[in-house]
Structure formats: C-alpha cells, structure tokens
Design a protein around this motif. Structure first.
Motif: not given
Ligand code: GDP
Ligand code: GDP
Length: 444
Positions: A19, A21-22, A25-26, A60, A93, A121, A123, A148, A150, A156
């Motif tokens: 979570k 990490t994603l 990134r987002l 998150d 995720i 997602a 991951n 995905v 991440s 993404v």
C-alpha cells in the motif's frame, strides 16, 4: 472562480501487500507546485494525485495498521468500513505473488456488501510473464483486476484509467456567494465544535447524537456577524463504540478535509485541557496544503487554572509543534462562556481579505522584476534560470504563475524567496500563497 468537488480514493489491503509503495508512486507530483512553508511535509496518509483527467485525494489506510492488542481482523474491518463510507472508489491492493488469503476474501466480502466501486490492483507482478497470476484473484468476485508493480511503476497507467473511469465527474460546485465567508469548524470529537456554533447562534439548535454508530453529516449554518455573512461548516463528529475509537478518530481527519474542501477559512479548534496533538498538527498541515486559510483557537480556556502560565505554554507549544504555521492567527476562546467569540470573526474577516486578494498583472510583474534584481535567479546548466513574467491566476488562496525557461530547475529555496517577496509586497502575511512555475511556450 469555480472549483470542483474533490473526489476521494482509498487504498485498502492487508499489511505488506504494498500500500505505501503504491501510495508513494501515485502521489508523486508532476508539477512544480510549491507550498508555502517547508515545514508542511507531505502527509503520509493523504496525498493528491494530479491527473489531466481530474485530480483526487488518495487515502492510504496503511497508517491504521493494528496494534497487538486490537487484533488484526477487527481493526481491518473497521478500516475497510470507514474507507467504504468515505471514498468514492476503493483500490483494493493484493499481493500477486502470495495469491488469495482468507483476509483478502474477508475484505472483498465487505466491499461487495457495501456495493463499493472497486479496482483490484494485483501487486508485485514485476514482470509481465507473471500476469497469469491474476486469474487466481477472479475467485474474489471482482471485476476490475489490474496487474501492477508498485515498486517498478508497471501497470500504473491502466490502474489510474480504471479508477478515473469509476470516479464521479469532478462536479463543478456552485460559485461561492460573493462576500460570504465559509468557515469550517474542525477539530477532534468533543473539542467543542457544536458548542461553539451554538454559542454563535445563541441557541441550542444543533442536536448531537450520542447513539453509537450514528454519524451526522456536515452541517452548514448561515449566520450574520458584524454585518458580515458567514457559512459555518461543522465537521460531523463520529461517535462509535470505544473499541474502534482509534481508527475512527484518525479517519475523522478525512471528514475534516471534506469540510475544509468547501470552505475558505478553517477554524481549527484545540482542546485547552487535552493539549495540542499530532492530529491537530496534521489537520493544520492538510488545511494549508489544500490552500485554506487557517485560524487556530484553543477552546475551553475557562478551565485553565493559571491562564497566564497556560497561555505562555501554548504559545511555546504552537511555535514548536506547528512551526510551519508561525504566521497564522491563534487565540484562546471559550465556547461555554463566549470568551473571544468576537475575535474569531475579526480574525476571519482579516484573513478572508487576504485570501481573496487580487493583484494586477502589472503589480505582480513589478514585484517579480524587483525580486530578481535583488536576488538573481541561479545558474542552471549552461545558462541562467530566466523568469520572464508572472500573473495572478486565482484567489482563494492567491495563486501566481511565473513563466520561466526551466520550471523544473527552480530550486526550492528560490521559489520560497519569491513567495516571501510576494507575500511581503501584497501584505499577505497570514495565509498560504501558491506559486506555480510554467514553461514559457512560443505562443506565450
Ligand atoms: P503495506 O504494508 O501494504 O503498506 O506494504 P509496503 O508498501 O510497505 O510494502 C511491503 C513490502 O512489499 C515491501 O518490502 C515492498 O518493498 C514490497 N513491495 C511493494 N510493492 C512491490 C512490488 O511491486 N514488487 C515487489 N517485488 N515488491 C513490492
Ligand atoms: P464537538 O464534538 O466538537 O461538537 O464538541 P461539543 O460541542 O459537543 O462539546 C463537547 C463537550 O465539551 C461538551 O460537554 C461541552 O459542554 C464541552 N465544552 C465545549 N466547549 C467548552 C468550553 O469552552 N468550556 C468548557 N468548560 N466546556 C466546553
């Protein structure tokens, strides 16, 4: 100015699926948006995802991971329930390498029960050859499964596309009525939000429900003070059984955000007895990040036995814990006996004037020129950073765009310097100010 209604997307999933990490990134911003003060660190739990197709706030839920005594399943459930309540879309995720676990099934069940819009997602699929793993997850009964990674940024774009498709359109809200100050009263449960609004209204109009599990939605109360119209916005306090209090309390931050999204000024209440917690610091940070003007009010001051000493202590505490807020007004109040109610509105008026300030383009450029003359823009690569001209593009808060040859080469310290110059020149000493740097195109 028109503004769009903010949309919310929650990231849920059991621990260790990726979570954070994603999330990181987002929420990496693409544009050089510089916030007012360096102390406003990006919040780890609430971030903005800026997209051409419309932006949203990403939540998150990883920050709400259980402690040992709370036990995993229960808190997880509370977390997902709250995500369901607050978010428009949920990104669920999952760990593509581990396959489906019982807890995944439980989360999926909860999401399904609430008919939430979900994008799954899958991951940790770092290599497209692993995409076969996705089929495992169809057993969860979900429609949107996106492989995905991440960590490596794979998948993404399809993920964001799927999310965007499910999001409600970024509805354009009615333009705020001219001259009406929208004041969001925010703070944790029991800090005195309803009491304050009642005091202002002089009547017991708001009924607070104490029935466990019930929620009140945000309530807007129109009121006239000193001949000025206000809309008081209350973040509904959520009262739920004690056992999930922790999770719920943190989540009320999302409610505060939602209320602040619609307001001009955030009146952040602090409990004089309980003191200043990280949560208030967080709400203040988020308020500024979202471009709100902030007023801090320490409530229940009538309970202070040694007010002079406490005043000094609070002063130090605010200076220390809220360094990035050094410029916002703060006062001590009592919603109970009405102390300093007038001061709140005086502060609100002052701050609102700054918040809606508009400078002419010629003034902005004069200030830019002077600023560059005083402190030359730095050398970059083989040339020098050039700042061609600037203009104020919006108010609430005052937002400036500076056209330059290299927007991504503007160092933080230089943009901060410019911000300070702008604030000084226009007398904007109590509010956040935004500066964007844009590349000058040939057309410009
Ligand atoms: P959270 O507990 O759900 O927030 O999970 P984290 O983001 O902390 O990630 C848990 C672990 O999974 C970390 O060691 C990450 O490095 C790892 N991880 C996250 N995303 C990926 C990915 O796409 N591929 C691989 N191989 N590992 C990942
Ligand atoms: P909310 O959850 O933020 O809306 O808080 P409430 O307005 O319901 O207040 C919570 C409790 O604090 C109630 O018992 C109030 O009577 C009390 N309270 C609120 N403001 C004050 C104040 O200024 N002084 C004192 N002594 N108590 C207050």
């Amino acid at each position: 100015m028109q503004e769009s209604a903010e949309r919310y997307v929650a990231l849920v999933g059991r621990p260790n699926v990726g979570k954070s990490t994603l999330f990181n990134r987002l929420t990496r911003t693409r544009e050089a948006i510089v916030h007012d003060e360096p102390g406003v660190t990006r919040d780890r739990h609430y971030g903005r995802v800026e997209l051409e197709e419309g932006s949203f706030t990403l939540i998150d839920t990883g920050g709400f991971e259980p402690t040992a005594e709370e036990g995993l399943p229960q808190l997880m459930r509370a977390q997902v329930e709250t995500a369901v309540a607050e978010a428009d879309v949920v990104i669920f995720i999952l760990d593509g390498r581990q396959g489906v676990t019982p807890m995944d099934m439980e989360i999926a069940g909860l999401l399904r029960k609430r008919s939430k819009k979900v994008v799954a997602a899958i991951n940790k699929l770092d290599d497209p050859r692993m995409y076969d793993q996705v089929t495992d997850f169809y057993s969860l009964g979900l429609d949107n499964l996106i492989p995905v990674s991440s960590e490596h940024g794979l998948g993404v774009s399809p993920l964001l596309e799927a999310v965007t498709e499910l999001l409600p359109p970024g509805g354009i809200e009615a333009e705020p009525p001219e001259g009406v100050i929208r004041l969001a009263v925010v703070g944790r449960p029991n800090v005195g939000k309803s009491s304050l609004i009642n005091k202002v209204l002089g009547q017991e109009r708001m009924v607070v429900s104490d029935v466990p599990g019930t929620t009140r939605d945000a309530v807007d109360t129109p009121v006239k003070v000193n001949g000025r119209d206000y809309l008081l916005m209350d973040t509904a306090g959520i009262r739920k059984p004690g056992r999930i209090k922790k999770g719920v309390e943190r989540w009320s931050v999302v409610r505060a955000m939602k209320t602040m999204d619609r307001a001009d000024v955030a009146l952040v209440l602090i409990d004089a007895v309980e003191g200043l917690t990280d949560q208030e610091a967080r709400v203040c940070g988020l308020a500024l990040e979202r471009g709100r003007a902030v007023i801090l009010a320490v409530n229940k001051w009538d309970l202070m036995e040694d007010p002079d000493r406490s005043f000094k202590e609070f002063k130090d505490l605010i200076a220390y814990k809220l360094k990035f807020l050094s410029y916002v007004p703060w006062l001590v109040i009592s919603a109970k006996n009405g102390r300093n109610m007038q001061k709140i509105f005086k502060a609100a008026e002052e701050i609102y004037a700054q918040y809606t300030y508009r400078a002419s383009t010629s003034e902005v450029n004069r200030v830019l020129e002077e600023s560059v003359r005083h402190h030359q823009a730095p050398i970059i690569g083989r040339g020098r950073l050039k700042l061609f001209y600037a203009t104020q593009v919006s108010t609430r808060p005052p937002t400036f765009v500076v056209f330059t040859n290299a927007p991504d080469k503007v160092h933080f310290s230089y943009s901060r310097y410019l911000q300070n110059r702008f604030r000084e020149a226009f007398g904007l000493d109590r509010i956040p100010v935004k500066i964007h740097f844009r590349k000058r195109t040939r057309r410009d």
